[in-house]
Motif scaffolding. Structure first.
Motif, mmCIF file in Angstrom:
data_model
loop_
_atom_site.group_PDB
_atom_site.id
_atom_site.type_symbol
_atom_site.label_atom_id
_atom_site.label_comp_id
_atom_site.label_asym_id
_atom_site.label_seq_id
_atom_site.Cartn_x
_atom_site.Cartn_y
_atom_site.Cartn_z
ATOM 1 N N TYR A 1 32.814 30.107 30.442
ATOM 2 C CA TYR A 1 33.129 29.759 31.667
ATOM 3 C C TYR A 1 34.137 30.389 32.568
ATOM 4 O O TYR A 1 34.220 30.779 33.476
ATOM 5 N N ALA A 2 35.247 30.727 31.573
ATOM 6 C CA ALA A 2 36.321 31.498 32.098
ATOM 7 C C ALA A 2 36.239 33.085 32.457
ATOM 8 O O ALA A 2 37.069 33.600 33.267
ATOM 9 N N VAL A 3 34.841 33.459 32.065
ATOM 10 C CA VAL A 3 34.448 34.715 32.466
ATOM 11 C C VAL A 3 33.713 34.701 33.444
ATOM 12 O O VAL A 3 34.136 35.502 34.482
ATOM 13 N N PHE A 4 32.550 34.172 33.702
ATOM 14 C CA PHE A 4 31.409 34.145 34.860
ATOM 15 C C PHE A 4 32.142 33.558 36.112
ATOM 16 O O PHE A 4 31.755 34.194 37.164
ATOM 17 N N LEU A 5 33.016 32.378 35.952
ATOM 18 C CA LEU A 5 33.346 31.959 37.002
ATOM 19 C C LEU A 5 34.309 32.998 37.886
ATOM 20 O O LEU A 5 34.037 32.997 39.263
ATOM 21 N N PRO A 6 35.443 33.440 37.482
ATOM 22 C CA PRO A 6 36.403 34.605 38.057
ATOM 23 C C PRO A 6 35.332 35.616 38.602
ATOM 24 O O PRO A 6 35.611 36.076 39.689
ATOM 25 N N ALA A 7 34.240 36.089 37.823
ATOM 26 C CA ALA A 7 33.387 37.149 38.173
ATOM 27 C C ALA A 7 32.767 36.792 39.284
ATOM 28 O O ALA A 7 32.461 37.572 40.543
ATOM 29 N N ALA A 8 32.091 35.728 39.249
ATOM 30 C CA ALA A 8 31.405 35.233 40.652
ATOM 31 C C ALA A 8 32.104 34.906 42.095
ATOM 32 O O ALA A 8 31.824 35.381 43.082
ATOM 33 N N VAL A 9 33.437 34.400 41.749
ATOM 34 C CA VAL A 9 34.241 34.182 42.935
ATOM 35 C C VAL A 9 34.605 35.626 43.687
ATOM 36 O O VAL A 9 34.703 35.756 44.742
ATOM 37 N N MET A 10 35.053 36.449 42.644
ATOM 38 C CA MET A 10 35.574 38.028 43.236
ATOM 39 C C MET A 10 34.384 38.640 43.917
ATOM 40 O O MET A 10 34.689 39.041 44.925
ATOM 41 N N ARG B 1 32.006 36.928 45.287
ATOM 42 C CA ARG B 1 31.673 36.301 46.509
ATOM 43 C C ARG B 1 32.453 36.448 47.434
ATOM 44 O O ARG B 1 32.308 36.474 48.967
ATOM 45 N N PHE B 2 33.934 36.832 47.052
ATOM 46 C CA PHE B 2 34.905 36.949 48.177
ATOM 47 C C PHE B 2 34.786 38.064 49.013
ATOM 48 O O PHE B 2 35.152 38.616 50.216
ATOM 49 N N ILE B 3 33.834 39.416 48.561
ATOM 50 C CA ILE B 3 33.889 40.720 49.040
ATOM 51 C C ILE B 3 33.235 40.603 50.499
ATOM 52 O O ILE B 3 33.850 41.160 51.424
ATOM 53 N N PRO B 4 31.963 39.916 50.801
ATOM 54 C CA PRO B 4 31.534 39.945 52.084
ATOM 55 C C PRO B 4 32.242 38.929 52.870
ATOM 56 O O PRO B 4 32.293 39.184 54.136
ATOM 57 N N THR B 5 32.609 37.964 52.256
ATOM 58 C CA THR B 5 33.878 37.082 53.131
ATOM 59 C C THR B 5 34.784 37.720 53.674
ATOM 60 O O THR B 5 35.107 37.398 54.961
ATOM 61 N N PHE B 6 35.637 38.456 52.935
ATOM 62 C CA PHE B 6 36.594 39.437 53.275
ATOM 63 C C PHE B 6 36.265 40.384 54.485
ATOM 64 O O PHE B 6 37.030 40.552 55.294
ATOM 65 N N ALA B 7 35.017 41.069 54.293
ATOM 66 C CA ALA B 7 34.509 41.855 55.273
ATOM 67 C C ALA B 7 34.420 41.436 56.642
ATOM 68 O O ALA B 7 34.730 41.926 57.659
ATOM 69 N N ALA B 8 33.907 40.074 56.248
ATOM 70 C CA ALA B 8 33.640 39.188 57.683
ATOM 71 C C ALA B 8 35.024 38.832 58.520
ATOM 72 O O ALA B 8 35.075 38.958 59.671
#
Length: 262
Positions: free
Chosen positions: A136-145, A147-154
């Motif tokens: 869980y400590a591996v896939f959650l940070p990877a998914a959030v990072m 997920r943040f890319i298109p949000t940050f671009a917007a």
């Protein structure tokens, strides 16, 4: 917000039809090849292939901005090194390997990560990572990072448009003639937008059931298509070409190529 990833790519991009497992596999394979190879030719082959892969996004303006940003970062690093070389003469020379290889590695990884982030929905990514039995400590940070890319671009696009509406002539001329003012106008709002977006992502993760015993979003099971098979075959061919280039052409463009700092 579920469709935020899918909106990052053109509607007709073939990357949107690829399975998340295929894109994750390509990203992982690129990371391994980028780290394990040190020749200019091998890194060049990897970069060319990943560039063709990310061009399937059909977002040339976004890619141009990203490469321009990487070039600025490289020039800034060279400037800092030139300054340090005045106090540390050992840093006064650079080989081609020290200059080109890090840029090619970063560019190759940026290509595959952008293709993954802008064409993969969050639930598909999470279900794929969970099926791999990752902690869980591996896939959650990877998914959030990712997920943040298109949000940050917007967020950046929204701040840019807001400044233009308020009368600031944002553009290449403004950025060149008034870099400090442009940085102040852009960085502070983007920082607060990023903090707000990170909070929203955390709330969205809780609503999706992350951290609980049972997921609230059902995992979708898809079979690999012929398109996935062709892309994976291309990845295997690329791995073979990069390996051969690393074995037989490792020292090409390396010997004697030293750039002296002023």
């Amino acid at each position: 917000m579920r469709a935020l990833f899918a909106k990052g790519a053109h509607e007709s991009s073939v990357l949107r039809r690829l399975d998340a497992r295929t894109k994750l596999g390509i990203t992982a394979l690129t990371a391994v090849l980028a780290v394990c190879t040190g020749g200019v030719v091998a890194q060049g082959v990897l970069f060319v292939v990943t560039l063709g892969y990310v061009l399937l996004l059909r977002r040339p303006a976004l890619l141009a901005c990203l490469y321009a940003l990487m070039a600025v970062m490289l020039l800034a690093a060279l400037g800092c090194t030139a300054l340090l070389s005045q106090f540390m003469p050992a840093l006064s020379g650079f080989s081609v390997k020290a200059l080109v290889i890090p840029f090619l590695r970063g560019a190759s990884m940026m290509n595959v990560v952008m293709a993954l982030a802008l064409t993969t929905r969050v639930e598909d990514l999470l279900s794929t990572l969970e099926r791999l039995r990752l902690p869980y400590a591996v896939f959650l940070p990877a998914a959030v990072m990712l997920r943040f890319i298109p949000t940050f671009a917007a967020d950046i696009r929204q701040v840019w448009e807001t400044l233009r509406i308020r009368g600031w002539p944002m553009g290449p001329k403004m950025l060149t003639r008034h870099p400090l003012l442009s940085a102040r106008l852009l960085l502070i709002p983007v920082l607060f937008r990023a903090l707000k977006s990170s909070e929203s992502l955390g709330i969205a993760a809780e609503l999706k059931g992350l951290g609980t015993a049972e997921r609230t979003v059902p995992a979708s099971f898809r079979t690999l298509t012929s398109l996935d098979a062709r892309i994976l075959a291309g990845a295997v061919t690329t791995t073979l070409c990069v390996t051969l280039a690393e074995v037989f052409l490792h020292d090409l463009f390396m010997a004697g190529a030293v750039v002296m700092m002023p």
